[in-house]
Design a protein around this motif. Structure first.
Motif, PDB file in Angstrom:
ATOM      1  N   THR A 143       0.819  -1.217   0.000  1.00  0.00           N
ATOM      2  CA  THR A 143       0.000   0.000   0.000  1.00  0.00           C
ATOM      3  C   THR A 143       0.852   1.266   0.000  1.00  0.00           C
ATOM      4  OG1 THR A 143      -0.144  -0.179   2.410  1.00  0.00           O
ATOM      5  CG2 THR A 143      -2.017  -1.019   1.143  1.00  0.00           C
ATOM      6  N   ALA A 144       2.153   1.109   0.217  1.00  0.00           N
ATOM      7  CA  ALA A 144       3.015   2.297   0.292  1.00  0.00           C
ATOM      8  C   ALA A 144       3.016   3.109  -1.011  1.00  0.00           C
ATOM      9  CB  ALA A 144       4.437   1.881   0.683  1.00  0.00           C
ATOM     10  N   PRO A 145       3.029   2.479  -2.193  1.00  0.00           N
ATOM     11  CA  PRO A 145       3.049   3.319  -3.408  1.00  0.00           C
ATOM     12  C   PRO A 145       1.823   4.220  -3.527  1.00  0.00           C
ATOM     13  CG  PRO A 145       3.710   1.066  -3.941  1.00  0.00           C
ATOM     14  CD  PRO A 145       3.203   1.043  -2.529  1.00  0.00           C
ATOM     15  N   ALA A 146       0.635   3.704  -3.209  1.00  0.00           N
ATOM     16  CA  ALA A 146      -0.574   4.543  -3.325  1.00  0.00           C
ATOM     17  C   ALA A 146      -0.542   5.673  -2.306  1.00  0.00           C
ATOM     18  CB  ALA A 146      -1.820   3.688  -3.138  1.00  0.00           C
ATOM     19  N   ASN A 147      -0.039   5.377  -1.106  1.00  0.00           N
ATOM     20  CA  ASN A 147       0.037   6.427  -0.096  1.00  0.00           C
ATOM     21  C   ASN A 147       1.089   7.470  -0.480  1.00  0.00           C
ATOM     22  OD1 ASN A 147      -1.980   5.241   1.398  1.00  0.00           O
ATOM     23  ND2 ASN A 147      -0.578   4.044   2.658  1.00  0.00           N
ATOM     24  N   ALA A 148       2.185   6.983  -1.073  1.00  0.00           N
ATOM     25  CA  ALA A 148       3.200   7.926  -1.570  1.00  0.00           C
ATOM     26  C   ALA A 148       2.588   8.817  -2.647  1.00  0.00           C
ATOM     27  CB  ALA A 148       4.393   7.145  -2.129  1.00  0.00           C
ATOM     28  N   TYR A 247       5.409 -17.409  -8.373  1.00  0.00           N
ATOM     29  CA  TYR A 247       4.305 -16.493  -8.734  1.00  0.00           C
ATOM     30  C   TYR A 247       4.767 -15.613  -9.894  1.00  0.00           C
ATOM     31  CZ  TYR A 247       0.166 -13.617  -7.475  1.00  0.00           C
ATOM     32  OH  TYR A 247      -1.052 -12.969  -7.448  1.00  0.00           O
ATOM     33  N   ALA A 248       5.365 -16.304 -10.891  1.00  0.00           N
ATOM     34  CA  ALA A 248       6.011 -15.567 -11.981  1.00  0.00           C
ATOM     35  C   ALA A 248       5.014 -14.780 -12.817  1.00  0.00           C
ATOM     36  CB  ALA A 248       6.796 -16.534 -12.862  1.00  0.00           C
ATOM     37  N   ARG A 249       3.737 -15.138 -12.757  1.00  0.00           N
ATOM     38  CA  ARG A 249       2.783 -14.372 -13.556  1.00  0.00           C
ATOM     39  C   ARG A 249       2.587 -12.959 -13.023  1.00  0.00           C
ATOM     40  NH1 ARG A 249      -0.672 -17.611 -10.419  1.00  0.00           N
ATOM     41  NH2 ARG A 249      -2.531 -16.580  -9.574  1.00  0.00           N
ATOM     42  N   ALA A 250       3.030 -12.696 -11.792  1.00  0.00           N
ATOM     43  CA  ALA A 250       2.853 -11.346 -11.223  1.00  0.00           C
ATOM     44  C   ALA A 250       4.164 -10.719 -10.745  1.00  0.00           C
ATOM     45  CB  ALA A 250       1.878 -11.411 -10.050  1.00  0.00           C
ATOM     46  N   VAL A 251       5.173 -11.527 -10.473  1.00  0.00           N
ATOM     47  CA  VAL A 251       6.380 -11.001  -9.810  1.00  0.00           C
ATOM     48  C   VAL A 251       7.582 -11.059 -10.735  1.00  0.00           C
ATOM     49  CG1 VAL A 251       7.999 -11.377  -7.902  1.00  0.00           C
ATOM     50  CG2 VAL A 251       5.530 -11.633  -7.518  1.00  0.00           C
ATOM     51  N   ARG A 252       8.240  -9.908 -10.867  1.00  0.00           N
ATOM     52  CA  ARG A 252       9.523  -9.865 -11.564  1.00  0.00           C
ATOM     53  C   ARG A 252      10.618  -9.650 -10.529  1.00  0.00           C
ATOM     54  NH1 ARG A 252       7.661  -5.671 -16.204  1.00  0.00           N
ATOM     55  NH2 ARG A 252       6.144  -7.033 -17.193  1.00  0.00           N
ATOM     56  N   ALA A 253      11.807 -10.100 -10.858  1.00  0.00           N
ATOM     57  CA  ALA A 253      12.903 -10.047  -9.881  1.00  0.00           C
ATOM     58  C   ALA A 253      13.107  -8.641  -9.326  1.00  0.00           C
ATOM     59  CB  ALA A 253      14.193 -10.562 -10.512  1.00  0.00           C
ATOM     60  N   GLN A 254      12.960  -7.640 -10.188  1.00  0.00           N
ATOM     61  CA  GLN A 254      13.224  -6.256  -9.747  1.00  0.00           C
ATOM     62  C   GLN A 254      11.967  -5.572  -9.231  1.00  0.00           C
ATOM     63  OE1 GLN A 254      12.982  -7.331 -12.798  1.00  0.00           O
ATOM     64  NE2 GLN A 254      12.158  -5.795 -14.194  1.00  0.00           N
ATOM     65  N   GLY A 255      10.837  -6.266  -9.200  1.00  0.00           N
ATOM     66  CA  GLY A 255       9.591  -5.656  -8.728  1.00  0.00           C
ATOM     67  C   GLY A 255       9.047  -4.661  -9.729  1.00  0.00           C
ATOM     68  N   ASN A 256       8.419  -3.632  -9.199  1.00  0.00           N
ATOM     69  CA  ASN A 256       7.837  -2.580 -10.036  1.00  0.00           C
ATOM     70  C   ASN A 256       8.652  -1.298  -9.826  1.00  0.00           C
ATOM     71  OD1 ASN A 256       6.312  -0.314 -10.853  1.00  0.00           O
ATOM     72  ND2 ASN A 256       4.397  -1.461 -10.642  1.00  0.00           N
ATOM     73  N   PRO A 257       9.549  -0.993 -10.765  1.00  0.00           N
ATOM     74  CA  PRO A 257      10.465   0.142 -10.555  1.00  0.00           C
ATOM     75  C   PRO A 257       9.740   1.468 -10.345  1.00  0.00           C
ATOM     76  CG  PRO A 257      11.177  -1.215 -12.406  1.00  0.00           C
ATOM     77  CD  PRO A 257       9.812  -1.703 -12.008  1.00  0.00           C
ATOM     78  N   HIS A 258       8.623   1.664 -11.037  1.00  0.00           N
ATOM     79  CA  HIS A 258       7.896   2.929 -10.900  1.00  0.00           C
ATOM     80  C   HIS A 258       7.337   3.058  -9.481  1.00  0.00           C
ATOM     81  CE1 HIS A 258       5.633   6.444 -11.963  1.00  0.00           C
ATOM     82  NE2 HIS A 258       4.500   5.860 -11.612  1.00  0.00           N
ATOM     83  N   ALA A 259       6.748   1.974  -8.978  1.00  0.00           N
ATOM     84  CA  ALA A 259       6.185   2.007  -7.617  1.00  0.00           C
ATOM     85  C   ALA A 259       7.307   2.206  -6.591  1.00  0.00           C
ATOM     86  CB  ALA A 259       5.419   0.719  -7.339  1.00  0.00           C
ATOM     87  N   ARG A 260       8.427   1.532  -6.796  1.00  0.00           N
ATOM     88  CA  ARG A 260       9.547   1.674  -5.850  1.00  0.00           C
ATOM     89  C   ARG A 260      10.081   3.105  -5.856  1.00  0.00           C
ATOM     90  NH1 ARG A 260      13.473  -3.518  -6.406  1.00  0.00           N
ATOM     91  NH2 ARG A 260      14.511  -2.394  -4.745  1.00  0.00           N
TER      92      ARG A 260
END
Ligand code: SF4
Length: 372
Positions: A143-148, A247-260
């Motif tokens: 939830t941190a990205p939405a709050n950010a 859970y490869a259909r949703a997770v990439r090793a680096q995550g979501n760079p924009h959200a991070r």
């Protein structure tokens, strides 16, 4: 696979459970981190399909459960503050603080609004320029990205009557705290797929190596969970301790760079106290110093309240995997969803709520069937 039913297919679930039974030669204790996974396990009776040697214990991945009573007290104080609107997700309203909960504060005249997005709270602030609007920013990395985004939007748009009461926590430090405890019994983790979808998996390698503990990134449907368990058990049986992504259909090793990037723009890592688990160094997020004008405790001079005791509630032992909900003497008698003694009984992701709702003995809802 394209539809959710395919992840609830009874034949696939049974074949995965059989595969686990064929692999297991000795007892293992595995913790699913996320309360969403806990609910799926209890709801579909997945734990009862496993061989008796595999014990599932339920981790601290319920944001409502780990929010300390002191922060709920601060939220109550803000809700009762004249001229203030306190916005929150609905499942925080019945969580006990050290005094009253937010629902009681609302009944006593506090302006508490349930929202579905922190951006709704920013909109309230725009619509009510003479009021102060505070959003209770609770949650994990998910939830941190939405709050950010909400606080950065308020800054960008010059909405000065908006602020956050932040109670963000981070998963990897809690895993270290659990594994490092003298009474730890967790030997493998199912990591929370949605957290990894944001943050990636790089933080888990050092944990797996340091504690010789496999970490399998896992989704939330029955097939996902049993696939994660199968991979975890295979590692344990072969003496490996690696990070695997189931859970490869949703997770990439680096995550979501924009959200991070958004999270890094708004927050810094801080020490945080977890309800039931106590203080864990570097386990939370707080607003960056340059955003102090949007930080409710600093803006309104809220004093940190002293930490209260847990009373009868043993949620800390449950979230560390030392005990399970049915071992709590208060479960279903002195503690019920209508009269909770602890947050795990009222949160939609709480382990005690899952057992109370889905275990047939309670006579409430009973287990949900898989798709046949
Ligand atoms: S049953 Fe109630 S008192 Fe017991 S651990 Fe769960 S929330 Fe706490």
């Amino acid at each position: 696979m394209k539809f959710v039913d395919e992840y609830r297919d009874a034949a696939v679930v049974r074949s995965l459970a059989d595969a686990i039974a064929r692999v297991v030669t000795r007892p293992w204790t595995i913790m699913e981190i996320c309360g969403g996974q806990t609910h799926a396990i209890v709801k579909f009776g997945l734990d009862e399909l496993l061989p008796s040697g595999v014990t599932l214990v339920h981790g601290p991945g319920c944001p409502v459960c780990v929010t300390p009573a002191e922060l709920i007290d601060q939220a109550v104080e803000l809700a009762l503050r004249p001229g203030t609107i306190l916005c929150s997700f609905g499942d925080m309203l019945r969580v006990p603080g050290s005094g009253i909960d937010l629902l009681t504060a609302k009944a006593r005249g506090g302006d508490v609004r349930i929202v579905y997005s922190p951006l709704d709270a920013v909109a309230f602030a725009r619509q009510n320029p003479a009021r102060e609007v505070v959003f209770f920013a609770v949650g994990f990395e998910t939830t941190a990205p939405a709050n950010a985004m909400a606080v950065l939007r308020a800054v960008h748009d010059g909405v000065k009557n908006f602020s956050l009461l932040v109670s963000h926590v981070l998963v990897p430090p809690a895993m270290r705290a659990i594994l490092g405890a003298p009474d730890n019994r967790v030997q493998g983790f199912l990591a929370a797929g949605h957290v990894c979808a944001i943050m990636g998996v790089e933080e888990y390698g050092p944990i797996a190596a340091a504690y010789r503990c496999p970490v399998v990134v896992t989704g939330f449907e029955p097939v996902d969970i049993l696939e994660g368990l199968l991979r975890c058990v295979r590692q344990l049986e072969s003496g490996r301790a690696e990070v695997e992504n189931a859970y490869a259909r949703a997770v990439r090793a680096q995550g979501n760079p924009h959200a991070r990037r958004l999270v890094a723009e708004a927050f810094v890592v801080t020490d945080r106290t977890w309800r039931g688990l106590g203080p864990i160094p570097g386990s939370g997020l707080d607003l960056r110093p340059e955003l102090a004008a949007y930080d409710a405790p600093r803006k309104f001079g809220l004093k940190p309240a002293p930490a209260g005791g847990a009373g009868e509630c043993i949620s800390g032992e449950i979230m560390r995997g030392v005990k399970k909900p049915l071992q709590c003497p208060a479960f279903g008698s002195r503690c019920t969803p209508e009269h909770p003694l602890g947050a795990p009984m009222v949160s939609s992701e709480g382990a005690c709520a899952a057992y109370h709702r889905y275990r047939s003995w309670s006579g409430v809802a009973g287990r949900v069937a898989l798709v046949t």
